[in-house]
Design a protein around this motif. Structure first.
Motif, PDB file in Angstrom:
ATOM      1  N   LEU A 265       9.892  -3.098  -2.498  1.00  0.00           N
ATOM      2  CA  LEU A 265      10.974  -3.266  -1.847  1.00  0.00           C
ATOM      3  C   LEU A 265      12.237  -2.545  -2.530  1.00  0.00           C
ATOM      4  CD1 LEU A 265      10.819  -7.354  -1.874  1.00  0.00           C
ATOM      5  CD2 LEU A 265      10.253  -5.894  -0.235  1.00  0.00           C
ATOM      6  N   VAL A 266      12.122  -2.240  -3.758  1.00  0.00           N
ATOM      7  CA  VAL A 266      13.368  -1.274  -4.076  1.00  0.00           C
ATOM      8  C   VAL A 266      13.116  -0.062  -3.574  1.00  0.00           C
ATOM      9  CG1 VAL A 266      14.269  -0.010  -5.983  1.00  0.00           C
ATOM     10  CG2 VAL A 266      13.516  -2.377  -6.325  1.00  0.00           C
TER      11      VAL A 266
ATOM     12  N   PRO B 275      10.719   2.135   7.640  1.00  0.00           N
ATOM     13  CA  PRO B 275       9.745   2.065   6.438  1.00  0.00           C
ATOM     14  C   PRO B 275       8.598   1.776   6.487  1.00  0.00           C
ATOM     15  CG  PRO B 275      11.843   0.911   6.237  1.00  0.00           C
ATOM     16  CD  PRO B 275      11.816   1.274   7.768  1.00  0.00           C
ATOM     17  N   LEU B 276       8.081   1.051   7.676  1.00  0.00           N
ATOM     18  CA  LEU B 276       6.660   0.374   8.018  1.00  0.00           C
ATOM     19  C   LEU B 276       6.218   1.051   9.358  1.00  0.00           C
ATOM     20  CD1 LEU B 276       7.197  -3.018   6.692  1.00  0.00           C
ATOM     21  CD2 LEU B 276       6.475  -1.159   5.343  1.00  0.00           C
ATOM     22  N   THR B 277       6.601   2.189   9.808  1.00  0.00           N
ATOM     23  CA  THR B 277       5.948   2.607  11.132  1.00  0.00           C
ATOM     24  C   THR B 277       5.043   3.552  10.555  1.00  0.00           C
ATOM     25  OG1 THR B 277       7.732   4.468  10.940  1.00  0.00           O
ATOM     26  CG2 THR B 277       8.304   2.614  12.531  1.00  0.00           C
TER      27      THR B 277
ATOM     28  N   GLY C  76       1.246 -13.956  -8.305  1.00  0.00           N
ATOM     29  CA  GLY C  76       2.270 -13.544  -9.324  1.00  0.00           C
ATOM     30  C   GLY C  76       1.984 -12.278  -9.993  1.00  0.00           C
ATOM     31  N   ASP C  77       0.752 -11.661 -10.242  1.00  0.00           N
ATOM     32  CA  ASP C  77       0.460 -10.491 -10.809  1.00  0.00           C
ATOM     33  C   ASP C  77       0.737  -9.338  -9.855  1.00  0.00           C
ATOM     34  OD1 ASP C  77      -1.741 -10.867  -8.842  1.00  0.00           O
ATOM     35  OD2 ASP C  77      -3.258 -10.641 -10.585  1.00  0.00           O
ATOM     36  N   GLU C  78       1.143  -9.503  -8.708  1.00  0.00           N
ATOM     37  CA  GLU C  78       1.582  -8.439  -7.962  1.00  0.00           C
ATOM     38  C   GLU C  78       2.945  -8.384  -7.920  1.00  0.00           C
ATOM     39  OE1 GLU C  78      -0.592  -8.214  -4.214  1.00  0.00           O
ATOM     40  OE2 GLU C  78      -2.511  -8.343  -5.005  1.00  0.00           O
ATOM     41  N   LEU C  79       3.871  -9.406  -8.151  1.00  0.00           N
ATOM     42  CA  LEU C  79       5.371  -9.516  -8.050  1.00  0.00           C
ATOM     43  C   LEU C  79       6.010  -8.088  -8.468  1.00  0.00           C
ATOM     44  CD1 LEU C  79       6.454 -13.040  -8.636  1.00  0.00           C
ATOM     45  CD2 LEU C  79       6.724 -11.511  -6.690  1.00  0.00           C
ATOM     46  N   ALA C  80       5.514  -7.615  -9.566  1.00  0.00           N
ATOM     47  CA  ALA C  80       6.231  -6.224  -9.946  1.00  0.00           C
ATOM     48  C   ALA C  80       6.055  -5.308  -8.922  1.00  0.00           C
ATOM     49  CB  ALA C  80       5.713  -5.678 -11.634  1.00  0.00           C
TER      50      ALA C  80
ATOM     51  N   ASP D 252       0.770  -1.212   0.133  1.00  0.00           N
ATOM     52  CA  ASP D 252      -0.080  -0.013   0.103  1.00  0.00           C
ATOM     53  C   ASP D 252       0.831   1.163  -0.060  1.00  0.00           C
ATOM     54  OD1 ASP D 252      -2.498  -1.389  -0.007  1.00  0.00           O
ATOM     55  OD2 ASP D 252      -2.613  -1.397   2.306  1.00  0.00           O
ATOM     56  N   ARG D 253       1.879   1.115   0.799  1.00  0.00           N
ATOM     57  CA  ARG D 253       2.749   2.556   0.936  1.00  0.00           C
ATOM     58  C   ARG D 253       3.956   2.765  -0.269  1.00  0.00           C
ATOM     59  NH1 ARG D 253       5.183   3.878   6.746  1.00  0.00           N
ATOM     60  NH2 ARG D 253       2.881   3.610   7.151  1.00  0.00           N
TER      61      ARG D 253
END
Length: 203
Positions: free
Chosen positions: A187-188, A199-201, A177-181, A3-4
């Motif tokens: 992550l990048v 990152p996730l606070t 699989g369709d969310e891997l990109a 989401d973020r």
């Protein structure tokens, strides 16, 4: 995290990625721009500016006036590399037309389902090295399922930062699989955050 941070560079540049010649070429342009030693936001803005000019296919970009391409890159903040990059983009468009008829699906066919071969073919484009090829493959997995899972070193660094496995196959099992990109893009983005950013606070 999705989401973020889960927005691909293609999406940020306004590229509606499909398995068609135009969008695939626009992604290659973006990969070329991201290969320079310049911030990703500037590269994304430059890709969007080139699209806004209508240079959305290999033919159109090859035929674009060099001065206009340089000016468009400069207005996007790409000034240090504008002339060199204009040359590289023209050469790239020429190669894609000559070798693949302007259609990068033919590159996929030439790769024969081998991701390493696809990476090698991408790096035959002057100006695109391992980083640019990784960007292209990481994003094109949204429409080329045979590339999956494509989680390169940058994505794995982001995964490690938020306590996820530093293993592409393990990470691939966490999302469809369709969310891997989008997952890889998130992550990048996390890997590029400042050292003091959490990152996730909750913000």
């Amino acid at each position: 995290m999705l989401d973020r941070y889960g927005r691909t560079y293609a999406d940020e540049a306004g590229i509606r990625l499909t398995d068609q010649p135009g969008p695939l070429f626009q992604l290659l342009v973006l990969a070329q721009l991201l290969s320079a030693r310049i911030g990703a936001p500037i590269a994304v803005a430059a890709a969007a500016a080139l699209r806004a000019q209508g240079w959305t296919t290999a033919q159109r970009l090859r035929d674009a006036p060099r001065s206009a391409v340089i000016a468009s890159l400069g207005r996007s903040g790409y000034r240090r590399y504008d002339e060199r990059t204009a040359t590289l983009l023209t050469e790239m468009a020429t190669l894609v037309l000559a070798r693949y008829g302007g259609d990068l699906r033919r590159l996929a066919a030439a790769a024969g389902g081998q991701v390493d071969r696809a990476s090698d073919l991408l790096q035959e484009v002057k100006g695109i090295g391992p980083t640019g090829a990784a960007v292209f493959l990481r994003e094109v997995q949204a429409v080329w399922p045979w590339v999956r899972p494509q989680l390169d070193a940058r994505a794995l660094t982001g995964a490690e930062r938020v306590g996820l496995p530093r293993d592409a196959d393990e990470l691939a099992r966490l999302v469809p699989g369709d969310e891997l990109a989008a997952f890889a893009a998130g992550l990048v983005h996390i890997s590029l955050l400042g050292k003091k950013e959490e990152p996730l606070t909750e913000s």
